[in-house]
Motif scaffolding. Sequence first.
Motif, PDB file in Angstrom:
ATOM      1  N   GLY A 213      -5.554   4.393  -4.407  1.00  0.00           N
ATOM      2  CA  GLY A 213      -6.586   3.371  -4.563  1.00  0.00           C
ATOM      3  C   GLY A 213      -6.028   2.062  -5.083  1.00  0.00           C
TER       4      GLY A 213
ATOM      5  N   VAL B  10      -4.284   0.247  -2.291  1.00  0.00           N
ATOM      6  CA  VAL B  10      -5.220  -0.532  -1.476  1.00  0.00           C
ATOM      7  C   VAL B  10      -5.578  -1.837  -2.177  1.00  0.00           C
ATOM      8  N   LEU B  11      -5.849  -1.746  -3.461  1.00  0.00           N
ATOM      9  CA  LEU B  11      -6.216  -2.928  -4.240  1.00  0.00           C
ATOM     10  C   LEU B  11      -5.112  -3.986  -4.177  1.00  0.00           C
TER      11      LEU B  11
ATOM     12  N   LEU C   5       0.831  -1.212   0.000  1.00  0.00           N
ATOM     13  CA  LEU C   5       0.000   0.000   0.000  1.00  0.00           C
ATOM     14  C   LEU C   5       0.862   1.258   0.000  1.00  0.00           C
TER      15      LEU C   5
ATOM     16  N   ALA D  42     -11.278  -0.384  -2.862  1.00  0.00           N
ATOM     17  CA  ALA D  42     -10.243   0.428  -3.501  1.00  0.00           C
ATOM     18  C   ALA D  42     -10.857   1.649  -4.179  1.00  0.00           C
TER      19      ALA D  42
END
Length: 264
Positions: free
Chosen positions: A48, A51-52, A17, A196
Amino acid sequence: MTNGDIFVGEMIGTAILILFGAGVCAAVTLRFSKARAAGWVVIAFGWGFGVLAGAYTAAPLSGGHLNPAVTLGLAVDIGVWSKVWIYLLGQITGAMIGAVLAYLVYLAQFQANTRKTGTTEGTADEPVPTLGIFSTIPEIRNPVANLITEILATIALVLPLLALVGSNRHVEGIGIGPIVGEEGIYGSGIAILLVAFLVVGIGLSLGGPTGYAINPARDLGPRIIHAILPIPNKGTSDWGYSWIPVVGPVIGGLLGGVIYNAAF
């Protein structure tokens, strides 16, 4: 899940992340980066995607919280606190590792962050402050307003996340089919994707005032690394502000869990 699984999963996932998040901030900020001045939208999507990637990676081991605010919100919701400490330890360790990795990716750009001979302040060759690559900085320094922003932005993350993944024992969320058993917070791969996009939306809509920490580990771990690393002209690590992106998301995470538990 064993404590070892949780620690390793959260450490690796959070490191990924931060590698993506600090990486996109470095790409947009530093001179001699091909993405310099690409803008806020690029930063929001970079986080984002972080996060994914991080959550997909961590999910088989720990459920992929990556964020103390998420861990605390989930603990409030389901009433289980015994493993919170190991989640938090893995997250802060991973955040520090991720910050170092992002620094290494842009090592040449960081080393070139010096004023060229004969230039003056305000020119294109002026060194750029680097704290914003690692941690958040408010646009207007107002502790009360900044704290409120972080609390509300974190609620906007934790409450929809809990509703989305159906962590509560009463409700099955729209993420159907567990990845790693009942202890994981993400019901399916599509749930991770949607979370995300939720983070991207928070960045675009709520990130303007403070840079949207919404994650104590995301801000504190890299801030520590910024203070340690030998970055030329790095400027201050701004410890006077550092409590806000920790305390605000902690409060927001707890409130998100309380609201979800009470309402659903």
